[in-house]
Design a protein around this motif. Sequence first.
Motif, PDB file in Angstrom:
ATOM      1  N   GLY A   1      31.114  41.440  33.814  1.00 29.98           N
ATOM      2  CA  GLY A   1      31.946  41.939  34.901  1.00 29.98           C
ATOM      3  C   GLY A   1      33.267  42.431  34.340  1.00 29.98           C
ATOM      4  O   GLY A   1      33.348  42.836  33.182  1.00 29.98           O
TER       5      GLY A   1
ATOM      6  N   SER B   1      29.185  44.962  43.869  1.00 31.35           N
ATOM      7  CA  SER B   1      30.343  45.351  43.065  1.00 31.35           C
ATOM      8  C   SER B   1      31.534  45.767  43.927  1.00 31.35           C
ATOM      9  O   SER B   1      32.685  45.547  43.545  1.00 31.35           O
TER      10      SER B   1
ATOM     11  N   PHE C   1      34.376  42.761  39.679  1.00 38.31           N
ATOM     12  CA  PHE C   1      33.681  43.989  39.285  1.00 38.31           C
ATOM     13  C   PHE C   1      34.513  45.236  39.563  1.00 38.31           C
ATOM     14  O   PHE C   1      35.273  45.282  40.528  1.00 38.31           O
TER      15      PHE C   1
END
Length: 253
Positions: A20, A222, A229
């Motif tokens: 991430g 995301s 993210f």
Amino acid sequence: MMIEMLRAGCLANVPHGFAGRRGGVSTGVHAGLNVGLGSDDERDAILRNRDLARDALLPGAKLVTVRQVHSPDVVTVRAAIEEQDRPAADAMVTDRPGLILGILTADCVPVLFADPDAGVVGAAHAGWKGALSGVTDRTIQEMEKLGAQAQRVRAAIGPCIGRASYEVTEPFLRAFEEQDPENGRFFSEGREGHYQFDIAAYVAARLAANGIGRVEMLDEDSYSQPERFFSYRRSCHHGEASYGRQISMIAVG
């Protein structure tokens, strides 16, 4: 901050990870582990982040990436590729140890593949254009050329934009239904004239249709997790001038 590396159970014995944005040395709108050479981030920071990601998976290995162009094109990697020589493609396969295949995303779908028995791995970047034109189908075909068998292949779908965050228009929906009327099941009605698209489920269905033995979805959105993210769509909605990319990696064990 330590790098956050998500793992898939189906790839438990294969070196892999979905990184991430946590960790890394970038600052500002790119804060964290931004590995996107196409971003407006400082180049030295990007290269340092790429090294950090590589070393978090397999220290000393060679990280290979491509110049992603939202295509169905797949590259068979037999040796390390220098940054300036990266080919235009959206997926890679290899049977060579010591190479890490890395796919960059910021809402698009990262897919990692492995046939551990054959010693073959793959990585694909499936944005909606690439997904619709068959980038995952082609990845499986290229893995088979190296000795993989679809029924033995395991595939993991990493963090990507979720249905609740992915609003699309009716013409977008029609493009998918024209390919296959069954694709309508991946869309739910949203506000008037708009739909919510489950791109991860669509990619998973394409994988299953190709006979993949096991498909795992990490189910991480995301867009809705800014601390974890990067997200292209979120950066657009916030009026940011640039955005970072996270990396998903896999190597032959």
